[in-house]
Design a protein around this motif. Structure first.
Motif, PDB file in Angstrom:
ATOM      1  N   ILE A 242       0.835  -1.218   0.000  1.00 25.54           N
ATOM      2  CA  ILE A 242       0.000   0.000   0.000  1.00 25.54           C
ATOM      3  C   ILE A 242       0.863   1.260   0.000  1.00 25.54           C
ATOM      4  O   ILE A 242       0.418   2.325  -0.430  1.00 25.54           O
ATOM      5  N   SER A 263      -5.214   9.434  -5.963  1.00 28.88           N
ATOM      6  CA  SER A 263      -5.389   8.668  -4.716  1.00 28.88           C
ATOM      7  C   SER A 263      -4.892   9.474  -3.524  1.00 28.88           C
ATOM      8  O   SER A 263      -5.517   9.503  -2.461  1.00 28.88           O
ATOM      9  N   ASN A 424      -9.570   2.365   7.057  1.00 31.09           N
ATOM     10  CA  ASN A 424     -10.799   2.318   6.271  1.00 31.09           C
ATOM     11  C   ASN A 424     -10.820   3.413   5.204  1.00 31.09           C
ATOM     12  O   ASN A 424     -11.106   3.177   4.027  1.00 31.09           O
ATOM     13  N   VAL A 427      -8.184   2.993   2.338  1.00 36.44           N
ATOM     14  CA  VAL A 427      -8.634   2.075   1.284  1.00 36.44           C
ATOM     15  C   VAL A 427      -9.671   2.763   0.391  1.00 36.44           C
ATOM     16  O   VAL A 427      -9.644   2.646  -0.827  1.00 36.44           O
ATOM     17  N   LYS A 428     -10.555   3.539   1.013  1.00 33.94           N
ATOM     18  CA  LYS A 428     -11.567   4.275   0.224  1.00 33.94           C
ATOM     19  C   LYS A 428     -10.881   5.260  -0.729  1.00 33.94           C
ATOM     20  O   LYS A 428     -11.296   5.429  -1.875  1.00 33.94           O
ATOM     21  N   GLU A 434      -9.663  -3.755  -0.614  1.00 31.05           N
ATOM     22  CA  GLU A 434      -8.650  -3.873   0.441  1.00 31.05           C
ATOM     23  C   GLU A 434      -7.831  -5.149   0.299  1.00 31.05           C
ATOM     24  O   GLU A 434      -6.629  -5.179   0.554  1.00 31.05           O
ATOM     25  N   PHE A 437      -4.217  -5.559  -1.297  1.00 23.89           N
ATOM     26  CA  PHE A 437      -3.023  -4.883  -0.763  1.00 23.89           C
ATOM     27  C   PHE A 437      -2.386  -5.609   0.401  1.00 23.89           C
ATOM     28  O   PHE A 437      -3.052  -6.314   1.156  1.00 23.89           O
ATOM     29  N   LEU A 439      -1.161  -4.676   3.871  1.00 26.89           N
ATOM     30  CA  LEU A 439      -1.378  -3.585   4.823  1.00 26.89           C
ATOM     31  C   LEU A 439      -0.700  -3.911   6.147  1.00 26.89           C
ATOM     32  O   LEU A 439      -1.068  -3.408   7.206  1.00 26.89           O
TER      33      LEU A 439
END
Ligand code: SF4
Length: 462
Positions: A242, A263, A424, A427-428, A434, A437, A439
């Protein structure tokens, strides 16, 4: 946070030298590693390599163009995450094998290096450098398979961890990503060549267009002007790091069809929604904090401006061997604009906080420049776990968020308030599932199980 490496490869349909394109490709990937650079070229009969310590434009000169003439080429820029920073560990690594000369360039970290090194030493092999990439080359050269492709598959069955590789033989170019696809690697094309690059910004600089990302567990071979693909592993979930989205990759690159710039702007917008604060000015920590700061300002309606100027001509702080000098490194690199911040309540946006040393220095600089309040906003969640896959995030004991509460971190940084983006909302902001990735830095869910003995090591050697 520091990047691992950048790799680049080109297969030219014409017999002109692809050296210049690799040179510029590496130039575009320079942010991924500044310790050493190298290029290997095949003229279909022989493979030549030139590599050295320093930046791309320090390692190569006009003479390199004449010396590295051929049809197929690979290149590498390195930041050492395993092995010391010296010429022995610079890449591409060139070996003479029973398959002929083979050169390879690696981005990532293996997690079973200790076992592999012991096994190879027991078989009588010795090593020049200390990098895990040399083990990959040794595994290929000692394979008992009859052809290079089978020898590479043989090697892939033995290594574990993160690897995006470009491999050059006399007459072929091979590119592949590990079963989880932890590090990126994309395919592009010009009128006269196929191209591989860690990031799509490497295509733009030479006028190549993006074809697609190489999939996790996929190996792509170009030989006799034809490209074909084979899947060598399909039993692992995709787990792209990520941090490519948060920080490593250049904002003008595209991964999985998503613009990194967009992003990061989204990360800033979500950060503003999650952690609003009354202030006069939003400033980025340049340059990686810029898109998120723009997003924060846009969402909050607070004006965006520059408050810190980066000296672009100094090296990164990794050259300093200890904490004390790292602090000095921040002062060398960043300087506040006094007129911009004096008497103002400032929101400073950064992409991440690792040890906290740099952030603390930045806050101090801003306060010394006259900022009346400093609010730190971070466009990623708290880093609680170290990386074993090729990113220098320090050990758990050095990670500030793994050892202090939010209040404790705010106190250490001496900020008026502190806010991290939630997982959260991260990721949005990226707008991809999710499950695609890794994480692990945030949630301890490592896609490749890390051996216990590796977890107890101090991972990174400077
Ligand atoms: S552990 Fe962290 S830095 Fe390492 S690959 Fe996973 S998300 Fe990236």
């Amino acid at each position: 946070m520091r990047e691992a490496c950048g790799v680049f490869g080109i297969y030219s349909f014409k017999d002109d030298s692809p050296f210049r394109d690799v040179y510029y490709g590496l130039f575009a990937l320079q942010h991924r590693g500044q310790e050493s650079a190298g290029i290997a070229v095949s003229n279909l009969e022989d493979v030549k390599v030139q590599k050295g310590m320093g930046l791309v434009n320090q390692v190569f000169n006009e003479q390199s163009i004449n010396q590295l003439h051929g049809k197929i080429a690979i290149g590498h820029v390195r930041y050492s995450t395993t092995g010391s920073s010296n010429i022995e560990n610079a890449q591409p690594i060139l070996i003479n094998s029973k398959y002929g000369p083979v050169a390879l360039a690696h981005n990532g970290n293996l997690i079973n290096t200790e076992d592999l090194r012991c096994e190879l030493k027991e078989r009588g092999l010795s090593f020049i450098g200390t990098s895990d990439s040399e083990l990959i080359a040794a595994l290929i050269s000692t394979s008992d398979k009859s052809d290079i492709e089978s020898a590479i598959i043989d090697m892939l069955n033995k290594i574990k961890g993160a690897y995006s590789l470009v491999i050059l033989t006399k007459d072929s170019l091979i590119a592949l990503r590990d079963p989880n696809g932890i590090r990126p690697l994309s395919i592009g094309k010009t009128e006269n060549a196929y191209v591989f690059s860690s990031e799509t910004c490497g295509f733009d600089i030479i006028g190549a267009h993006f074809i697609r990302d190489i999939n996790n567990g996929e190996l792509v071979i170009i030989k006799d002007n034809e490209m074909r693909s084979r899947i060598f592993s399909n039993d692992s979930r995709e787990a792209l790091c990520i941090f490519e989205f948060i920080y490593f990759a250049r904002p003008d690159s595209i991964i999985h069809g998503r613009s990194l710039y967009e992003s990061r702007v989204n990360m800033g917008k979500y950060l503003a929604k999650e952690h609003p604060v009354r202030a006069d000015l939003v400033i980025p920590v340049p340059e990686s904090g810029i898109p998120a700061a723009i997003g924060y300002a846009d969402e909050s309606g607070i004006p965006y401006g520059e408050g810190l100027i980066k000296n672009r001509y100094v090296g990164r702080t990794f050259i300093e061997p200890n904490q004390e000098m790292r602090s000095l490194g921040v002062r060398i690199k960043l300087n506040p604009i006094q007129d911009a911040v004096r008497g103002k309540k400032v929101i400073v946006v950064d992409d991440s906080i690792v040890r906290g040393t740099t952030s603390r220095q930045i806050v101090k600089l801003l306060k010394e420049a006259g900022a009346s309040e400093v609010h730190m906003r971070v466009s990623s969640p708290k880093i609680l776990n170290p990386c074993y896959y090729g990113i220098d995030t320090a050990t758990r004991a050095e990670l500030i968020a793994a050892n202090l509460s939010l209040e404790g971190i705010a106190k250490y940084l001496d900020v008026d308030s502190l806010g991290y983006l939630s997982l959260n909302n991260l990721v949005k902001a990226v707008a991809l599932p999710e499950k695609r990735f890794c994480l692990a830095c945030f949630n301890d869910d490592y896609p490749v199980k890390v051996p216990e003995k590796m977890q107890s090591l101090k991972l990174f050697f400077k």
